[in-house]
Write a protein that holds these residues in place. Structure first.
Motif, PDB file in Angstrom:
ATOM      1  N   HIS A 277       0.816  -1.217   0.000  1.00 60.28           N
ATOM      2  CA  HIS A 277       0.000   0.000   0.000  1.00 60.28           C
ATOM      3  C   HIS A 277       0.852   1.271   0.000  1.00 60.28           C
ATOM      4  O   HIS A 277       0.649   2.168  -0.821  1.00 60.28           O
ATOM      5  N   CYS A 278       1.777   1.370   0.940  1.00 60.67           N
ATOM      6  CA  CYS A 278       2.620   2.559   1.009  1.00 60.67           C
ATOM      7  C   CYS A 278       3.967   2.201   1.623  1.00 60.67           C
ATOM      8  O   CYS A 278       4.138   1.108   2.180  1.00 60.67           O
ATOM      9  N   ARG A 279       4.904   3.132   1.520  1.00 59.63           N
ATOM     10  CA  ARG A 279       6.238   2.931   2.085  1.00 59.63           C
ATOM     11  C   ARG A 279       6.547   4.083   3.037  1.00 59.63           C
ATOM     12  O   ARG A 279       6.236   5.245   2.757  1.00 59.63           O
ATOM     13  N   ILE A 280       7.142   3.746   4.177  1.00 55.62           N
ATOM     14  CA  ILE A 280       7.669   4.759   5.085  1.00 55.62           C
ATOM     15  C   ILE A 280       9.173   4.776   4.890  1.00 55.62           C
ATOM     16  O   ILE A 280       9.834   3.744   5.039  1.00 55.62           O
ATOM     17  N   GLU A 281       9.706   5.918   4.521  1.00 62.21           N
ATOM     18  CA  GLU A 281      11.135   5.982   4.220  1.00 62.21           C
ATOM     19  C   GLU A 281      11.790   7.160   4.919  1.00 62.21           C
ATOM     20  O   GLU A 281      11.166   8.198   5.169  1.00 62.21           O
ATOM     21  N   ARG A 282      13.064   6.980   5.240  1.00 60.74           N
ATOM     22  CA  ARG A 282      13.834   8.024   5.909  1.00 60.74           C
ATOM     23  C   ARG A 282      14.182   9.136   4.918  1.00 60.74           C
ATOM     24  O   ARG A 282      14.524   8.866   3.765  1.00 60.74           O
ATOM     25  N   GLY A 283      14.092  10.380   5.368  1.00 62.38           N
ATOM     26  CA  GLY A 283      14.466  11.522   4.554  1.00 62.38           C
ATOM     27  C   GLY A 283      15.949  11.838   4.686  1.00 62.38           C
ATOM     28  O   GLY A 283      16.698  11.119   5.356  1.00 62.38           O
ATOM     29  N   PRO A 284      16.389  12.934   4.092  1.00 64.23           N
ATOM     30  CA  PRO A 284      17.822  13.247   4.071  1.00 64.23           C
ATOM     31  C   PRO A 284      18.368  13.739   5.398  1.00 64.23           C
ATOM     32  O   PRO A 284      19.574  13.650   5.648  1.00 64.23           O
ATOM     33  N   GLY A 285      17.519  14.294   6.254  1.00 60.13           N
ATOM     34  CA  GLY A 285      18.016  14.863   7.499  1.00 60.13           C
ATOM     35  C   GLY A 285      17.659  14.036   8.706  1.00 60.13           C
ATOM     36  O   GLY A 285      16.926  13.052   8.622  1.00 60.13           O
ATOM     37  N   PRO A 286      18.164  14.401   9.906  1.00 56.35           N
ATOM     38  CA  PRO A 286      17.797  13.696  11.127  1.00 56.35           C
ATOM     39  C   PRO A 286      16.312  13.885  11.430  1.00 56.35           C
ATOM     40  O   PRO A 286      15.737  14.934  11.150  1.00 56.35           O
ATOM     41  N   ASP A 287      15.697  12.880  11.982  1.00 61.39           N
ATOM     42  CA  ASP A 287      14.266  12.917  12.308  1.00 61.39           C
ATOM     43  C   ASP A 287      13.420  13.290  11.095  1.00 61.39           C
ATOM     44  O   ASP A 287      12.415  13.996  11.204  1.00 61.39           O
ATOM     45  N   SER A 288      13.834  12.809   9.927  1.00 63.22           N
ATOM     46  CA  SER A 288      13.123  13.115   8.687  1.00 63.22           C
ATOM     47  C   SER A 288      12.581  11.821   8.094  1.00 63.22           C
ATOM     48  O   SER A 288      13.343  10.935   7.704  1.00 63.22           O
ATOM     49  N   TRP A 289      11.224  11.715   8.048  1.00 62.33           N
ATOM     50  CA  TRP A 289      10.569  10.536   7.514  1.00 62.33           C
ATOM     51  C   TRP A 289       9.441  10.958   6.592  1.00 62.33           C
ATOM     52  O   TRP A 289       8.826  12.011   6.784  1.00 62.33           O
ATOM     53  N   PHE A 290       9.176  10.122   5.572  1.00 60.83           N
ATOM     54  CA  PHE A 290       8.150  10.418   4.583  1.00 60.83           C
ATOM     55  C   PHE A 290       7.228   9.217   4.401  1.00 60.83           C
ATOM     56  O   PHE A 290       7.655   8.065   4.537  1.00 60.83           O
ATOM     57  N   ALA A 291       5.976   9.491   4.058  1.00 60.47           N
ATOM     58  CA  ALA A 291       5.022   8.467   3.632  1.00 60.47           C
ATOM     59  C   ALA A 291       4.898   8.546   2.120  1.00 60.47           C
ATOM     60  O   ALA A 291       4.647   9.625   1.566  1.00 60.47           O
ATOM     61  N   VAL A 292       5.070   7.413   1.427  1.00 61.18           N
ATOM     62  CA  VAL A 292       5.036   7.363  -0.030  1.00 61.18           C
ATOM     63  C   VAL A 292       3.976   6.355  -0.458  1.00 61.18           C
ATOM     64  O   VAL A 292       4.065   5.163  -0.117  1.00 61.18           O
ATOM     65  N   ASP A 293       2.961   6.811  -1.189  1.00 57.29           N
ATOM     66  CA  ASP A 293       1.929   5.901  -1.677  1.00 57.29           C
ATOM     67  C   ASP A 293       2.496   5.029  -2.799  1.00 57.29           C
ATOM     68  O   ASP A 293       3.252   5.502  -3.654  1.00 57.29           O
ATOM     69  N   LEU A 294       2.136   3.760  -2.816  1.00 61.22           N
ATOM     70  CA  LEU A 294       2.619   2.801  -3.819  1.00 61.22           C
ATOM     71  C   LEU A 294       1.508   2.462  -4.809  1.00 61.22           C
ATOM     72  O   LEU A 294       1.248   1.305  -5.111  1.00 61.22           O
TER      73      LEU A 294
END
Length: 302
Positions: free
Chosen positions: A74-91
């Motif tokens: 359904h979706c992916r949770i991935e780390r962003g470029p900075g500290p404490d940086s996370w994103f939700a990505v729809d698949l």
């Protein structure tokens, strides 16, 4: 999520340990908590670059059971470029990924954001190590049987539903066992309930190790009864496993101080039939257990 090695129902994705703690006791641990859904209250600690959430165990790292509006991946949770940086990505999910009320393709996640997937809601946030220790203890008290250290029946039922769905998808067998200790009333009447409780705890620990080694899950069903399922087990292997566990319980006495008792166990099992509902499978395993008791106890029937 099918093993018997998780007495704590929290889960660290892609690893068995918590993330590194660069700032000591105040380190922030990224966490997903199920607020609504079949596994309400379960926590997932994020410790790598990303994870996939979905309905199918072969396509997702975090499996959402029992929600038909959640896609296989359904979706992916991935780390962003900075500290404490996370994103939700729809698949490219069928019903969309929402952060709050907004449908997103890719969106940053902030502490407290709610992720909506079908009817399932997860909360993204951060725990410090003290808060995480608190939640672990709450998890243990809610989800682990205090006497045996085994998963409680609710957790067992959730895992069984997942295992059945995977069994159907792979066209693979799955065996369900019902076990009942023999002679516990006599032990209680003769030696007292402390010895009886110790006997249940000892049998539970023995079964926990043996069932886990076979790739299965065991729970105390109530009183002196246990339930077990083993993915991949057909009738022949199930009969062998049942006999192994019967001997494991009966061949070694249980000691409590100077008292030694010798409980045995009656076992009934059933192997999943095509498209069989869990209720029917449980009923057949129960019937096999009754046959084992009627045959004189301390035996296996299937």
């Amino acid at each position: 999520m099918q093993g018997n090695d998780e007495t704590d129902v929290s889960r660290t994705l892609f690893g068995a340990s918590l993330p590194p703690s660069p700032s000591g006791a105040g380190a922030r641990l990224p966490v997903l908590v199920v607020l609504r859904g079949a596994e309400m209250g379960r926590r997932y600690l994020l410790n790598e670059s990303g994870l996939v959430i979905g309905r199918r165990a072969d396509r997702a790292d975090l499996v959402v059971p029992g929600d038909p509006r959640v896609s296989s991946a359904h979706c992916r949770i991935e780390r962003g470029p900075g500290p404490d940086s996370w994103f939700a990505v729809d698949l490219e999910s069928t019903n969309g990924t929402f952060v709050g009320t907004e449908r997103v393709v890719r969106a940053p996640l902030r502490d407290g954001d709610r992720l909506h997937l079908g009817e399932t809601v997860l909360r993204f946030g951060y725990h410090d190590e003290l808060e995480e220790a608190y939640h672990r203890e709450v998890d243990r008290r809610m989800n682990v049987d205090e006497l045996t250290g085994l998963p409680v029946q609710r957790v067992f039922s959730q895992r069984l539903q997942l295992a059945l769905a995977e069994s159907r998808r792979r066209h693979a067998p799955l065996a369900l066992f019902m076990l009942d200790m023999d002679g516990l009333k006599r032990i209680n009447d003769t030696h007292g309930h402390q010895v009886g409780a110790h006997s249940i705890a000892t049998v539970g620990r023995r079964l926990g190790e043996a069932v886990g080694a076979a790739g299965g899950v065991v729970s105390r069903f109530g009183g002196d009864e246990f339930s077990v399922f083993v993915p991949g087990a057909g009738a022949e292997w199930a009969a062998q496993l049942g006999e192994t566990w019967r001997r494991l319980v009966g061949d070694e006495p249980v000691t409590y101080g100077s008292v030694a008792v010798a409980p045995t166990v009656s076992i009934g099992f059933a192997v999943r039939r095509t498209d069989e509902a869990v209720e029917a499978l449980v009923r057949r395993a129960d019937e096999a257990l009754y046959q084992a008791k009627a045959a004189g106890r301390n035996c296996v029937r299937g």
